[in-house]
Scaffold this active site. Structure first.
Site, short mmCIF file in Angstrom:
data_model
loop_
_atom_site.label_atom_id
_atom_site.label_comp_id
_atom_site.label_asym_id
_atom_site.label_seq_id
_atom_site.Cartn_x
_atom_site.Cartn_y
_atom_site.Cartn_z
N ASP A 103 49.84 -15.15 97.31
CA ASP A 103 50.25 -13.71 97.63
C ASP A 103 51.62 -13.57 98.49
OD1 ASP A 103 47.58 -12.92 96.89
OD2 ASP A 103 46.82 -13.10 98.90
N1 URA Z 1 43.68 -16.77 97.82
C1 URA Z 1 44.31 -15.82 98.56
O1 URA Z 1 43.63 -15.01 98.86
N2 URA Z 1 45.73 -15.55 98.54
C2 URA Z 1 46.52 -16.58 98.11
O2 URA Z 1 47.74 -16.43 97.90
C3 URA Z 1 46.07 -17.72 97.39
C4 URA Z 1 44.49 -17.80 97.32
#
Ligand code: URA
Length: 240
Positions: A103
């Protein structure tokens, strides 16, 4: 000699499965002749392979580990012109791309390569590569919640596969905790959704491990090429 679909995938054009579709659809030419046979063997150094009339120009495969800082897009381009992980590779001319996503607000370990086949193999849902995240969450999860995170949490897209959760520390004054979570799946926003589902929204998230790989000796924004032995071990853990 190598199979045509493998050569196309390794050039970073597409996955091996998609390459097979291109071949049967008559979109691939070898030495100026359309080849529709799956499994045709070619010499990647000598044979001229074209997809949709464009030579694939097989590139030397390259593999990197990047410590992605937060507030960076883990994609090759961003339509809003924000910084992407590609900004950390100004000197790299090969067409590298990330293996999966983190993310925008998640920091941590992400792999990049121009080897489409390798990337697809690692990302395939059947390959249960362990990914370890450290999350700062709101509140203090009970033992019961920690157990639930380990055994599986019901999310809107189904129950999560068993993983491992550990309570690491808590800050009573701020009412926050640090939780370590190891998962084998790679659903969208999975860690955030799992913690939210048990009542502990994520305030900060970092991926610390990918299989046996760690962020050792790297600071945010730094990267290193993978060693050949690491690439080989990743291939091995991906297929077992
Ligand atoms: N899970 C999440 O919620 N975000 C990420 O970036 C990776 C795994």
């Amino acid at each position: 000699m190598e199979r045509l679909q493998k050569v196309i995938a390794q050039a970073g054009i597409t996955s091996r499965r998609k390459a097979e579709e291109y071949i049967t659809a008559g979109r691939v030419r070898v030495n100026n002749k359309v080849v529709k046979e799956l499994g045709t063997k070619v010499n990647p150094e000598k044979d001229k392979v074209e997809v949709d009339d464009i030579p694939i120009d097989r590139e030397e495969p390259v593999y990197y580990l990047l410590y992605k800082p937060k507030q960076i897009i883990s994609a090759v381009q961003d339509d809003k012109n924000r910084k992407t992980i590609m900004d950390f590779f100004p000197e790299e001319e090969r067409r590298i791309f990330p293996v999966g996503r983190l993310d925008y607000d998640t920091s941590g370990l992400i792999l990049l390569t121009n080897d489409g086949e390798f990337a697809n193999m690692l990302m395939h849902p059947k390959n249960k590569i362990h990914k370890t995240y450290v999350a700062k969450v709101k509140g203090k999860p009970t033992n019961e919640k920690i157990r639930l995170l380990s055994t599986g949490v019901e999310l809107e897209d189904g129950k999560t596969a068993p993983g491992k959760a550990k309570f690491m520390s808590g800050d009573k004054k701020k009412d926050t905790s640090i939780v370590e979570l190891t998962i084998t799946e790679g659903r969208n926003h999975q860690v955030r959704r799992m913690l939210e589902a048990v009542g502990h929204p994520v305030l900060k998230l970092k991926r610390e491990k990918y299989g046996f790989l760690t962020l050792e000796n790297l600071r945010p924004g730094e990267k290193r090429p993978l060693k050949p032995i690491e690439v080989q071990r990743l291939r091995e853990i991906a297929v077992t």
